[in-house]
Design an enzyme around this catalytic site. Structure first.
Site, PDB file in Angstrom:
ATOM      1  N   HIS A   1       9.472   1.211   2.385  1.00 31.57           N
ATOM      2  CA  HIS A   1      10.579   0.751   3.071  1.00 31.57           C
ATOM      3  C   HIS A   1      11.557  -0.729   3.177  1.00 31.57           C
ATOM      4  O   HIS A   1      11.747  -0.928   2.257  1.00 31.57           O
ATOM      5  CB  HIS A   1      10.250   1.192   4.531  1.00 31.57           C
ATOM      6  CG  HIS A   1       8.737  -0.199   5.393  1.00 31.57           C
ATOM      7  ND1 HIS A   1       9.425  -1.615   5.290  1.00 31.57           N
ATOM      8  CD2 HIS A   1       7.912  -0.389   5.413  1.00 31.57           C
ATOM      9  CE1 HIS A   1       8.316  -2.560   5.455  1.00 31.57           C
ATOM     10  NE2 HIS A   1       7.112  -0.647   5.293  1.00 31.57           N
TER      11      HIS A   1
ATOM     12  N   ARG B   1       3.465   2.456   8.275  1.00 28.90           N
ATOM     13  CA  ARG B   1       2.716   3.486   9.883  1.00 28.90           C
ATOM     14  C   ARG B   1       4.396   4.020  11.146  1.00 28.90           C
ATOM     15  O   ARG B   1       3.789   5.194  10.711  1.00 28.90           O
ATOM     16  CB  ARG B   1       1.737   2.624  10.642  1.00 28.90           C
ATOM     17  CG  ARG B   1       0.734   2.322   9.622  1.00 28.90           C
ATOM     18  CD  ARG B   1      -0.721   0.787  10.983  1.00 28.90           C
ATOM     19  NE  ARG B   1      -1.274   0.732   9.325  1.00 28.90           N
ATOM     20  CZ  ARG B   1      -2.275   1.170   9.786  1.00 28.90           C
ATOM     21  NH1 ARG B   1      -2.742   2.440  10.619  1.00 28.90           N
ATOM     22  NH2 ARG B   1      -3.723   0.452   9.219  1.00 28.90           N
TER      23      ARG B   1
ATOM     24  N   HIS C   1       9.992  -3.822   2.180  1.00 24.81           N
ATOM     25  CA  HIS C   1       9.382  -4.366   1.612  1.00 24.81           C
ATOM     26  C   HIS C   1      10.510  -5.005   0.106  1.00 24.81           C
ATOM     27  O   HIS C   1      10.145  -5.344  -0.520  1.00 24.81           O
ATOM     28  CB  HIS C   1       8.486  -2.978   0.435  1.00 24.81           C
ATOM     29  CG  HIS C   1       7.394  -2.591   1.203  1.00 24.81           C
ATOM     30  ND1 HIS C   1       7.029  -1.695   1.476  1.00 24.81           N
ATOM     31  CD2 HIS C   1       6.129  -2.849   1.740  1.00 24.81           C
ATOM     32  CE1 HIS C   1       6.370  -1.367   2.612  1.00 24.81           C
ATOM     33  NE2 HIS C   1       5.161  -2.215   2.455  1.00 24.81           N
TER      34      HIS C   1
ATOM     35  N   LYS D   1       5.464  -9.731   9.586  1.00 25.52           N
ATOM     36  CA  LYS D   1       4.973  -9.009  10.553  1.00 25.52           C
ATOM     37  C   LYS D   1       3.576  -8.667  10.916  1.00 25.52           C
ATOM     38  O   LYS D   1       2.703  -8.679  11.990  1.00 25.52           O
ATOM     39  CB  LYS D   1       5.462  -7.410  10.371  1.00 25.52           C
ATOM     40  CG  LYS D   1       4.870  -6.244  11.565  1.00 25.52           C
ATOM     41  CD  LYS D   1       5.835  -4.829  11.250  1.00 25.52           C
ATOM     42  CE  LYS D   1       4.667  -3.947   9.863  1.00 25.52           C
ATOM     43  NZ  LYS D   1       3.646  -3.968  10.029  1.00 25.52           N
ATOM     44  N   ASP D   2       2.705  -8.837   9.814  1.00 25.38           N
ATOM     45  CA  ASP D   2       1.541  -8.894   9.546  1.00 25.38           C
ATOM     46  C   ASP D   2       1.478 -10.530   9.323  1.00 25.38           C
ATOM     47  O   ASP D   2       1.008 -10.724   8.786  1.00 25.38           O
ATOM     48  CB  ASP D   2       0.791  -8.234   9.190  1.00 25.38           C
ATOM     49  CG  ASP D   2      -1.242  -8.165   8.972  1.00 25.38           C
ATOM     50  OD1 ASP D   2      -1.403  -9.567  10.186  1.00 25.38           O
ATOM     51  OD2 ASP D   2      -1.483  -7.460   9.105  1.00 25.38           O
TER      52      ASP D   2
ATOM     53  N   MET E   1       0.562  -1.133  -0.330  1.00 23.80           N
ATOM     54  CA  MET E   1       0.059  -0.437   0.633  1.00 23.80           C
ATOM     55  C   MET E   1       0.745   1.174   0.044  1.00 23.80           C
ATOM     56  O   MET E   1       0.827   2.513   0.188  1.00 23.80           O
ATOM     57  CB  MET E   1      -0.529  -0.009   1.145  1.00 23.80           C
ATOM     58  CG  MET E   1      -2.201  -1.262   0.966  1.00 23.80           C
ATOM     59  SD  MET E   1      -3.094  -1.064   1.963  1.00 23.80           S
ATOM     60  CE  MET E   1      -2.842  -0.581   3.884  1.00 23.80           C
ATOM     61  N   GLY E   2       2.110   0.680  -1.038  1.00 18.74           N
ATOM     62  CA  GLY E   2       2.787   1.690  -0.445  1.00 18.74           C
ATOM     63  C   GLY E   2       3.689   2.772   0.479  1.00 18.74           C
ATOM     64  O   GLY E   2       4.186   1.700   1.347  1.00 18.74           O
TER      65      GLY E   2
ATOM     66  N   LEU F   1      10.284  -2.832  10.878  1.00 20.95           N
ATOM     67  CA  LEU F   1       9.235  -1.440   9.660  1.00 20.95           C
ATOM     68  C   LEU F   1       8.210  -1.429   9.097  1.00 20.95           C
ATOM     69  O   LEU F   1       7.570  -2.329   9.333  1.00 20.95           O
ATOM     70  CB  LEU F   1      11.119  -1.394   8.928  1.00 20.95           C
ATOM     71  CG  LEU F   1      12.536  -1.435   9.460  1.00 20.95           C
ATOM     72  CD1 LEU F   1      12.299  -1.721   7.735  1.00 20.95           C
ATOM     73  CD2 LEU F   1      12.211  -0.191   9.318  1.00 20.95           C
TER      74      LEU F   1
END
Length: 281
Positions: free
Chosen positions: A40, A193, A43, A156-157, A36-37, A190
């Site tokens: 970092h 948010r 990604h 992370k999620d 979603m942009g 990272l």
């Protein structure tokens, strides 16, 4: 946007499904990194993995409104397409960037029939009503459009990874590849948010992570883990003056509450400066 297209010659920017289909047609071995942009290093680690395992790598940038259960959260979500494209271009690992408009993803206006089973309405699904239904819907649509052989997602999620993997691998001939969480030098996970946090917030996030490491280390000596975690949750709230949605130990294979450290992770969701952060370790 014409300006962007002229700058990024080697990395092709795809603005609609027609150009996407034409560009991807010659390549069967596609690695897909959905984002979603707010690009970092986390990604970029997914992109590096895709680059090693696949012939071509495609990154999507699409802030999906259907997975936000809070309008303020959607409005404040960090967006900087020009900066994101510069980072992706500099990496020299991305072949295609897909920047769809809402109508490109949701051309099929049929209402999503995706519902979570009662056993899956835990952790973030319990606190963000409709969030994962939105995630699963958009991932289903993106997978159908892009038809990747591999999808790369971070741990992370972990709940998102777990649910997406469970659904997509049954429905499509694609493999969801789990990639380890990337952290800064202070071990803060990272996240896009994090751009909404100031330096003092990030210092506090590092202290909270250090405390979580200590909690995880001491779990093996506790007979009643839920009681121990409830106490630790109160301690974290009082010490750092933060709101915590959950602090739970769950089995990584089925996400059920765990009574042992083996095959388990400690999951947390909390608010720092009104920004909701999640982590697991």
């Amino acid at each position: 946007m014409f300006y962007l297209l002229n700058i990024f010659i080697q990395m092709k920017v795809l603005l609609n499904n027609t150009s996407l289909f034409e560009s991807l047609r010659p390549f069967n071995d596609r690695g897909f990194v959905p984002t979603m942009g707010g690009i970092h290093n986390g990604h970029l680690s997914l992109i590096n993995k895709s680059n090693k395992l696949c012939e071509k790598t495609i990154v999507s940038i699409f802030v999906n409104p259907k997975q936000f259960n809070n309008k303020k959260d959607l409005k404040s979500y960090p967006r900087n397409i020009k900066k994101d494209l510069k980072i992706l271009k500099k990496s020299k690992k991305v072949d295609f960037v897909y920047l769809p408009k809402f109508k490109e993803i949701y051309k099929d206006k049929k209402k999503s029939k995706i519902t979570l089973h009662k056993k899956d309405k835990i952790l973030c699904a319990n606190f963000r009503k409709g969030h994962f239904e939105g995630v699963l819907d958009v991932m289903n649509r993106l997978t159908k459009i892009i038809n990747p052989q591999k999808i790369f997602m971070g741990e992370k999620d972990f709940q998102q990874l777990y649910l997406v993997k469970k659904q997509l691998e049954k429905k499509y001939k694609t493999k969801v590849i789990a990639c380890k969480t990337i952290r800064n030098k202070n071990k803060v996970a990272l996240s896009s948010r994090n751009f909404l946090l100031n330096k003092s917030n990030l210092v506090m996030a590092a202290k909270i992570y250090a405390k979580l490491e200590s909690i995880k280390k001491n779990i093996k000596n506790k007979k009643n883990i839920p009681n121990f975690l409830n106490f630790q949750k109160k301690e974290l709230k009082n010490t750092y003056k933060i709101k915590i949605d959950y602090l739970e130990l769950r089995n990584i294979k089925n996400l059920k509450i765990s009574s042992t450290k083996k095959n388990s992770r400690l999951f947390i969701a909390y608010y720092l400066n009104n920004v909701r952060l999640i982590d697991n370790l």
